[in-house]
Design an enzyme around this catalytic site. Structure first.
Site, PDB file in Angstrom:
ATOM      1  N   HIS A 310      42.359  10.070  -6.173  1.00  0.00           N
ATOM      2  CA  HIS A 310      41.611   8.823  -6.047  1.00  0.00           C
ATOM      3  C   HIS A 310      42.546   7.734  -5.564  1.00  0.00           C
ATOM      4  O   HIS A 310      43.716   7.727  -5.951  1.00  0.00           O
ATOM      5  CB  HIS A 310      40.996   8.431  -7.405  1.00  0.00           C
ATOM      6  CG  HIS A 310      39.853   7.496  -7.265  1.00  0.00           C
ATOM      7  ND1 HIS A 310      40.025   6.148  -7.132  1.00  0.00           N
ATOM      8  CD2 HIS A 310      38.517   7.737  -7.201  1.00  0.00           C
ATOM      9  CE1 HIS A 310      38.836   5.589  -7.005  1.00  0.00           C
ATOM     10  NE2 HIS A 310      37.907   6.525  -7.031  1.00  0.00           N
ATOM     11  N   ASP A 368      33.569  13.228  -9.306  1.00  0.00           N
ATOM     12  CA  ASP A 368      32.770  14.213  -8.581  1.00  0.00           C
ATOM     13  C   ASP A 368      33.180  15.653  -8.828  1.00  0.00           C
ATOM     14  O   ASP A 368      32.575  16.572  -8.298  1.00  0.00           O
ATOM     15  CB  ASP A 368      32.805  13.898  -7.080  1.00  0.00           C
ATOM     16  CG  ASP A 368      31.973  12.659  -6.814  1.00  0.00           C
ATOM     17  OD1 ASP A 368      30.961  12.493  -7.508  1.00  0.00           O
ATOM     18  OD2 ASP A 368      32.353  11.862  -5.955  1.00  0.00           O
TER      19      ASP A 368
END
Ligand code: CMC
Length: 427
Positions: A310, A368
């Site tokens: 991320h 996710d």
């Protein structure tokens, strides 16, 4: 030259020019250097590909501490909101700054219900899509088409009209999304039901078949509702900053949301949940994990471990932990605790978290990594995963749009480092 009172930082150019730049601090005392005067006053620019060190606005909506894995909506930790509130409360909180009272929630829910139906012309428009069109493309086109119904009378300068536009978008997005899915199956759309909550209504519109009433398990409704809460906002991510960029030109909010949808669709952002599920299916078996880990680590191979890494989190994404638990709970209700994909994901996570490559780069599972397995268990096909992300994030986009419209802003107009030809003549 503008003189700044401290606090400021001093920048010295190679020709000896000294530039004093004002600094700002955020709520948690992080320092930001105001570089906005660099070009207009000194003729030099900041260079920051991917805007990794650049704040594009001031905002009071969401805070992330990527080093500690903290996510706050209007100051409240995501864990508490996911546990104690539903997506309607969270939407209200993001839009208006405080959690709703009972009465405020009732009125907000009523407004959402009142605006959730779709104009009949849009049903005709949807029918012009091929059945195998990706639902994200149908959703994008339908939101653009929706702008045509509200363009003429809409006055962006009226705060009440702006608030109504935000509610219209949040209310209509699930209806449009479910219509796109039903169309891909060759079915007529199921209209929204007044007596159902936001998540339940969406599941109903998605799975209902005329003559065969669909009633989702309460835990599935709770699971979807939590997924919506977890995806509702994430400060200046690629799609939200795209919405802000388009909004900076004074565009209609429906057009701004189209920009958000387009940015969200990519596999590095909202498309990651679909890509992650496909990756787990391609890995297929625990014995193949090593091959894929090797591929992810190879700089010459474009393959990346989807659902990992991320830009902001350099620690475990707090949403991923909540998602892992939802995944476990949903599979248990289905009597599928030994779901091979869930087991595979757990093993892959364990191996990656012990691998030096991932440890050194602080690559952890993101939201996710597990969301695709949950959505699959809820009977939702992979090409709808990003659409569900979009339903949730529409609330965040609208919260940012309302905040931006209420403040002073300037049109987004970045600079570039030009490396093309010098001026040359056509001979
Ligand atoms: N698998 C393997 N290597 C990775 C991964 C990954 N998933 N993510 C980053 N790296 C490596 C990357 O190759 C680079 O290595 P090196 O320093 O040797 O060149 C280093 O880690 C830093 O990566 P980066 O590309 O500079 O980081 P970024 O901040 O630009 O990208 C990201 C962030 C999310 C796009 C990236 O981690 C990624 O592509 N992850 C997979 C896609 C994904 O799961 N996206 C969903 C994000 S969460 C949902 C959302 O909020 O939108």
């Amino acid at each position: 030259m503008k003189q700044y009172e401290p606090p400021f930082v001093t920048l010295t150019l190679s020709d000896g020019t000294t530039i004093k730049l004002a600094t700002k601090r955020d709520r948690f005392d992080r320092v930001f250097i105001d570089t906005s005067v660099l070009f207009s006053q000194y003729g030099v620019c900041a260079y920051d590909v991917g805007l990794q060190s650049t704040a594009i606005c001031q905002s009071a909506i969401t805070f992330i501490n990527g080093e500690k894995g903290t996510l706050l909506y209007r100051g409240y930790p995501i864990e508490q909101l996911a546990e104690q509130h539903d997506f309607t409360d969270v939407s209200y909180l993001l839009l208006y700054g405080e959690r709703p009272t009972g009465k405020e929630k009732e009125q907000f829910t009523e407004k959402i219900r009142h605006n959730s139906a779709i104009q009949s012309e849009l049903h005709l428009f949807l029918n012009s899509f091929q059945h195998d069109a990706h639902p994200m493309s149908m959703l994008l086109a339908n939101v653009a088409a929706l702008s045509s119904f509200y363009q003429q009378d809409f006055d962006i300068n009226q705060p009440e009209q702006r608030k109504l536009a935000a509610v219209q978008l949040i209310a209509k997005i699930p209806t449009l999304a479910a219509m796109a899915y039903q169309h891909s199956l060759g079915r007529s759309p199921t209209p929204p039901q007044d007596e159902m909550g936001y998540a339940e209504n969406f599941l109903h519109m998605l799975h209902n078949v005329p003559g065969k009433q669909y009633t989702p398990h309460p835990l599935f409704v709770k699971a979807l509702d939590t997924i919506l809460t977890l995806h509702a906002d994430h400060e200046q991510n690629a799609s939200t900053s795209s919405v802000r960029a388009v909004a900076s030109t004074g565009s209609n909010p429906f057009a701004c949301v189209c920009a958000g949808l387009a940015a969200l669709w990519g596999p590095a952002h909202g498309g990651a949940n679909e890509a992650c599920l496909k990756m787990l299916q391609a890995i297929g078996d625990e014995s193949h994990i090593d091959t894929y880990i090797k591929r992810a680590k190879n700089p010459d191979d474009p393959f990346r471990l989807m659902g990992f890494g991320h830009r902001v989190y350099k620690y475990y994404d707090p949403r991923a932990k909540i998602m892992q638990k939802i995944c476990h709970d949903v599979l248990k209700v289905l009597g599928n605790q030994n779901d091979p994909l869930f087991k595979l994901a757990n093993s892959l996570e364990k191996i990656a978290l012990e691998d030096d490559y991932f440890v050194e780069r602080k690559l952890y599972p993101n939201v996710d990594f597990y969301s695709g397995i949950v959505l699959k268990a809820l009977g939702i096909p992979a090409n709808m995963f990003t659409v569900i992300f979009a339903i949730a994030r529409t609330t965040g986009w609208m919260a940012h749009w309302l905040e931006m419209m209420d403040s002073s802003y300037r049109i987004n107009r970045p600079r570039q480092i030009y490396l093309g030809f010098p001026q040359r003549d056509i001979t």
